[in-house]
Design a protein around this motif. Structure first.
Motif, PDB file in Angstrom:
ATOM      1  N   UNK A  89     -18.364  41.951   4.784  1.00 51.62           N
ATOM      2  CA  UNK A  89     -18.172  41.868   3.340  1.00 51.62           C
ATOM      3  C   UNK A  89     -19.404  42.384   2.611  1.00 51.62           C
ATOM      4  N   UNK A  90     -19.307  43.548   1.986  1.00 52.15           N
ATOM      5  CA  UNK A  90     -20.404  44.090   1.201  1.00 52.15           C
ATOM      6  C   UNK A  90     -21.623  44.416   2.043  1.00 52.15           C
ATOM      7  N   UNK A  91     -22.775  44.422   1.393  1.00 53.49           N
ATOM      8  CA  UNK A  91     -24.031  44.722   2.079  1.00 53.49           C
ATOM      9  C   UNK A  91     -24.632  43.442   2.674  1.00 53.49           C
ATOM     10  N   UNK A  92     -25.401  43.641   3.744  1.00 49.28           N
ATOM     11  CA  UNK A  92     -26.152  42.536   4.340  1.00 49.28           C
ATOM     12  C   UNK A  92     -27.563  43.039   4.620  1.00 49.28           C
ATOM     13  N   UNK A  93     -28.557  42.227   4.266  1.00 47.46           N
ATOM     14  CA  UNK A  93     -29.956  42.599   4.477  1.00 47.46           C
ATOM     15  C   UNK A  93     -30.599  41.603   5.433  1.00 47.46           C
ATOM     16  N   UNK A  94     -31.208  42.132   6.496  1.00 46.55           N
ATOM     17  CA  UNK A  94     -31.953  41.329   7.463  1.00 46.55           C
ATOM     18  C   UNK A  94     -33.426  41.688   7.301  1.00 46.55           C
ATOM     19  N   UNK A  95     -34.273  40.700   7.085  1.00 45.94           N
ATOM     20  CA  UNK A  95     -35.686  40.990   6.806  1.00 45.94           C
ATOM     21  C   UNK A  95     -36.587  39.884   7.373  1.00 45.94           C
ATOM     22  N   UNK A  96     -37.732  40.280   7.883  1.00 46.32           N
ATOM     23  CA  UNK A  96     -38.719  39.298   8.347  1.00 46.32           C
ATOM     24  C   UNK A  96     -40.087  39.971   8.433  1.00 46.32           C
ATOM     25  N   UNK A  97     -41.119  39.138   8.471  1.00 51.16           N
ATOM     26  CA  UNK A  97     -42.493  39.613   8.608  1.00 51.16           C
ATOM     27  C   UNK A  97     -43.005  39.304  10.015  1.00 51.16           C
ATOM     28  N   UNK A 184     -30.878  47.218   6.388  1.00 51.84           N
ATOM     29  CA  UNK A 184     -29.855  47.107   5.345  1.00 51.84           C
ATOM     30  C   UNK A 184     -28.551  47.678   5.877  1.00 51.84           C
ATOM     31  N   UNK A 185     -27.537  46.818   6.009  1.00 50.69           N
ATOM     32  CA  UNK A 185     -26.219  47.225   6.484  1.00 50.69           C
ATOM     33  C   UNK A 185     -25.319  47.411   5.268  1.00 50.69           C
ATOM     34  N   UNK A 186     -24.816  48.643   5.087  1.00 56.05           N
ATOM     35  CA  UNK A 186     -24.036  48.969   3.892  1.00 56.05           C
ATOM     36  C   UNK A 186     -22.547  49.018   4.227  1.00 56.05           C
ATOM     37  N   UNK A 187     -21.676  48.796   3.238  1.00 57.21           N
ATOM     38  CA  UNK A 187     -20.227  48.817   3.492  1.00 57.21           C
ATOM     39  C   UNK A 187     -19.677  50.202   3.822  1.00 57.21           C
ATOM     40  N   UNK A 381     -41.380  34.410   6.790  1.00 60.90           N
ATOM     41  CA  UNK A 381     -40.459  34.851   5.728  1.00 60.90           C
ATOM     42  C   UNK A 381     -39.219  35.572   6.274  1.00 60.90           C
ATOM     43  N   UNK A 382     -38.470  34.834   7.099  1.00 58.24           N
ATOM     44  CA  UNK A 382     -37.226  35.367   7.674  1.00 58.24           C
ATOM     45  C   UNK A 382     -36.111  35.212   6.638  1.00 58.24           C
ATOM     46  N   UNK A 383     -35.431  36.319   6.345  1.00 60.79           N
ATOM     47  CA  UNK A 383     -34.454  36.342   5.252  1.00 60.79           C
ATOM     48  C   UNK A 383     -33.156  37.019   5.679  1.00 60.79           C
ATOM     49  N   UNK A 384     -32.048  36.418   5.300  1.00 63.82           N
ATOM     50  CA  UNK A 384     -30.742  37.077   5.360  1.00 63.82           C
ATOM     51  C   UNK A 384     -30.177  37.014   3.944  1.00 63.82           C
ATOM     52  N   UNK A 385     -29.848  38.161   3.387  1.00 66.97           N
ATOM     53  CA  UNK A 385     -29.360  38.211   2.004  1.00 66.97           C
ATOM     54  C   UNK A 385     -28.212  39.198   1.889  1.00 66.97           C
ATOM     55  N   UNK A 386     -27.473  39.088   0.791  1.00 69.19           N
ATOM     56  CA  UNK A 386     -26.343  39.989   0.535  1.00 69.19           C
ATOM     57  C   UNK A 386     -26.669  40.983  -0.576  1.00 69.19           C
ATOM     58  N   UNK A 387     -27.947  41.051  -0.941  1.00 71.61           N
ATOM     59  CA  UNK A 387     -28.347  41.917  -2.039  1.00 71.61           C
ATOM     60  C   UNK A 387     -29.722  42.506  -1.717  1.00 71.61           C
TER      61      UNK A 387
END
Length: 531
Positions: A89-97, A184-187, A381-387
Motif C-alpha cells: 500500500x503506497x510508499x514505504x520507507x526503511x531507515x536507520x543509522x 524507499x519502496x515506491x508503488x 534511530x530505526x524508522x519505518x514510515x509511509x512518507x
C-alpha cells in the motif's frame, strides 16, 4: 487588530498540529534508544548468538544507541511491531543509522525486516534461518563491500521463497562517522537507496538488470535432459593434417648456448673467493664448542672483488641459440567440421510467471542478526514510515546534528595529523576514488578497484601506482563500451560464513609468523659448522 493576530496564531498552531498528527500517522515504527532497550527488544537465546548488546552513548555525544560490544561474536535481537505493516500500500520507507566506531574489516551492520511469526519463527529463537521480507544495510568482508538490499519473494508457481539481490549496490562509507541508510519502496515498483540523504542507487523490482536473480523468471530454460551429440565438433581450428615437419627442423637444439666470442675480462681474479670471513668478527663469550659446535666467523663480500671485474672461476656467458626452433607443431587451419559451441535447446520454464507488482510479504518485526569481527557498531534511530518527508525530517533533526559535529572533529584531526599518516587532502582524494568505484559502467571491476584503494590507504607510497591502475581499468572498459560492445557483467555470489572463518584463520597464521620472526631476531647470532 488583536483579534486578527489571535486568529493568525490559532491557524498557525492548528496547522502545526495537523502536520504532527500526519507525521504520527505515517510513522509505523520508530526506535530512538533514548531509554534502555530491555522489554522492547528481545535477545536471542540461541547458543551461537553470545554477543552482548549494550545500551550505550555514541562516542562524543549524549545520544544513546544499541551497541555491539564484543569482537568476533554472533548477535541477534528483535523487536516486534504492534501490527504488521503492508508493503503493497503506497510508499514505504526503511531507515536507520549505523556508526562503525572502530571501523569494519569483516562483519555486517544490516537489519532484517521479518515476516509474521506464522511463517515459522519465535523472537527468543531468532537466528539466520528466521524468515524475512527485506534485508538492508552495510556488509563488508574480504572482497565484499556493499550496502545490501535483498528482497525475499515467493514464486507463485513453485511456492519457493527466493532471495533477490540488488545488483551493483553502493559501497559502505569507509570512515567512522554516523551514517543514515534509507530504502524507499515506491508503488511504481521503484526502489531507491540513500546514504546520508543522497541517492546512491535507483532500481526497478521487476527489471532483470537490477536484481539477481530477477523476480520474473526467464520464459525459457536450457533443457536439462538435452545431451551433446557424440559427433559434435566444437573446435574452430585444427592442426593441418597435410603439414609435414621440415627436414632441417632440430627439436633437440637448446634454447641457449655458450657465447664462444666472449673473453674473460682483464683483471679477473680467478683465485679469489667471492666471500671471505669477517676479520672483525669475534667469537661470543658465551659460545660453548661442545654445545654449539665449532664457531666460524660470518662471511662478508670479498673487498678485493669490489675493485675487480669479478672473482672465482670465470665461465662464458650464455646467449640465445640462433638454431633453436623448439618443438614442431602443425599450423592450425579452419575446421571443416566445426559446428560451434554446443548449447542445450531451450524449453518453456515451468516456474515462469508474469508479475505486475512484487508480492511483498508484510513486515511484522525488525531484527539485527549479524556475525562481526569488530566491536563498536552502534545502531540508532530505526524508522519505518509511509512518507518520505517523515524520514527526511528524522534525518534533519536526529542524524544531521551528530554528523556535523563528527565531521568537524574529523576535519580537525586530519589537519593535525602526522605527516606520515593520511592527510586531509589524501582523505578527500580517496573519497573521490571510492566514488569512481561506484560508477555503473565500472561495476564489473568494482571489487578490484576497492581492493586497490584500500591498499593505497594503508600504503600511501603506492598511491600513484593505484591511480594509474584505476585509470587503465577505466579506459579499458570505456574503449570496450565504445568500440567492442558492453561486456556481460559477472554475477556476484554472496559470501558464505566460511569467509569470515578464513579471514580469522589467516590473521592467526600471520600473528604466529610475526612471533616467530621476533623470536628469531632476539636469538644470539651464532653459527655452527656441520659435522
Amino acid at each position: 487588530m488583536m483579534g486578527r493576530s489571535a486568529l493568525l496564531l490559532f491557524l498557525a498552531f492548528a496547522s502545526f498540529q495537523i502536520l504532527c498528527f500526519a507525521a504520527d500517522d505515517d510513522t509505523v515504527f520508530y526506535e530512538s534508544f533514548d531509554e534502555p532497550f530491555d522489554g522492547r527488544w528481545i535477545v536471542s537465546v540461541k547458543d551461537d548468538y553470545n554477543g552482548v548488546w549494550k545500551h550505550s552513548k555514541s562516542e562524543g555525544h549524549d545520544d544513546y544507541g544499541l551497541l555491539v560490544s564484543e569482537k568476533a561474536r554472533k548477535y541477534a535481537i528483535v523487536n516486534e511491531l504492534d501490527k504488521p505493516v503492508s508493503l503493497k500500500d503506497g510508499s514505504t520507507v526503511l531507515q536507520f543509522e549505523t556508526r562503525l566506531q572502530n571501523g569494519l574489516e569483516c562483519g555486517g551492520a544490516y537489519l532484517k525486516y521479518l515476516r509474521p511469526q506464522e511463517a515459522g519463527w519465535k523472537p527468543k529463537e531468532f537466528d539466520n534461518e528466521s524468515p524475512y521480507s527485506i534485508m538492508f544495510g552495510p556488509d563488508k568482508c574480504g572482497g565484499t563491500n556493499k550496502v545490501h538490499f535483498i528482497l525475499k519473494h515467493k514464486n507463485p508457481k513453485s511456492g519457493e521463497y527466493v532471495e533477490h539481490h540488488l545488483k551493483y549496490p553502493p559501497s559502505v562509507p569507509s570512515d567512522k562517522l554516523t551514517h543514515v541508510y534509507t530504502a524507499i519502496l515506491k508503488p511504481d515498483n521503484e526502489v531507491k537507496i540513500l546514504i546520508d540523504g543522497e541517492e546512491k542507487k535507483k532500481a526497478n523490482f521487476l527489471s532483470s538488470d537490477d536484481f539477481e536473480p530477477p523476480l520474473i523468471p526467464a520464459k525459457t530454460i536450457p533443457d536439462p535432459d538435452d545431451k551433446k551429440p557424440e559427433d559434435w565438433d566444437e573446435r574452430a581450428k585444427i592442426p593441418d593434417p597435410s603439414a609435414v615437419k621440415p627436414d632441417d627442423w632440430d627439436e633437440d637444439a637448446p634454447m641457449e648456448i655458450e657465447d664462444e666470442d666472449a673473453e674473460k675480462p682483464e683483471g679477473w681474479l680467478d683465485d679469489e673467493p667471492e666471500e671471505v670471513d669477517d676479520p672483525e668478527a669475534t667469537k661470543p663469550e658465551d659460545w660453548d664448542d661442545e654445545e654449539d659446535g665449532e664457531w666460524e666467523a660470518p662471511k662478508i663480500d670479498n673487498p678485493k672483488c669490489e675493485a675487480a671485474p669479478g672473482c672465482g672461476e670465470w665461465k662464458r656467458p650464455m646467449k640465445a641459440n640462433p638454431a633453436y626452433k623448439g618443438k614442431w607443431s602443425a599450423p592450425l587451419i579452419d575446421n571443416p567440421n566445426y559446428k560451434g559451441i554446443w548449447k542445450p535447446q531451450e524449453i518453456p520454464n515451468p516456474d515462469y510467471f508474469e508479475l505486475d507488482k512484487p508480492d511483498f510479504e508484510p513486515i511484522a518485526a525488525v531484527g539485527i542478526e549479524i556475525w562481526t569481527m569488530q566491536d563498536g557498531i552502534l545502531f540508532d534511530n530505526i524508522l519505518i514510515a509511509k512518507n518520505e518527508k517523515v524520514a527526511e525530517s528524522y534525518r534533519e533533526t536526529a542524524w544531521k546534528p551528530k554528523y556535523e559535529v563528527e565531521k568537524e572533529k574529523q576535519k580537525a584531526e586530519e589537519e593535525t595529523a602526522d605527516s606520515d599518516g593520511v592527510s586531509g587532502y589524501q582523505k578527500k582524494f580517496f573519497d573521490v576514488l571510492y566514488k569512481v568505484a561506484d560508477i555503473p559502467f565500472l561495476s564489473e571491476y568494482k571489487l578490484q578497484i576497492l581492493d586497490l584503494i584500500e591498499k593505497a590507504e594503508k600504503q600511501p607510497n603506492i598511491t600513484i601506482g593505484v591511480i594509474v591502475s584505476i585509470a587503465v581499468i577505466s579506459l579499458t572498459v570505456l574503449f570496450k563500451l565504445i568500440f567492442g560492445g558492453k561486456k556481460q557483467p559477472r554475477v556476484e555470489k554472496e559470501p558464505e560464513v566460511a569467509e569470515t572463518s578464513s579471514t580469522q584463520s589467516t590473521s592467526g597464521e600471520k600473528a604466529e609468523e610475526e612471533e616467530e620472526k621476533e623470536e628469531a631476531a632476539a636469538a644470539p647470532r651464532r653459527r655452527r659448522r656441520d659435522t
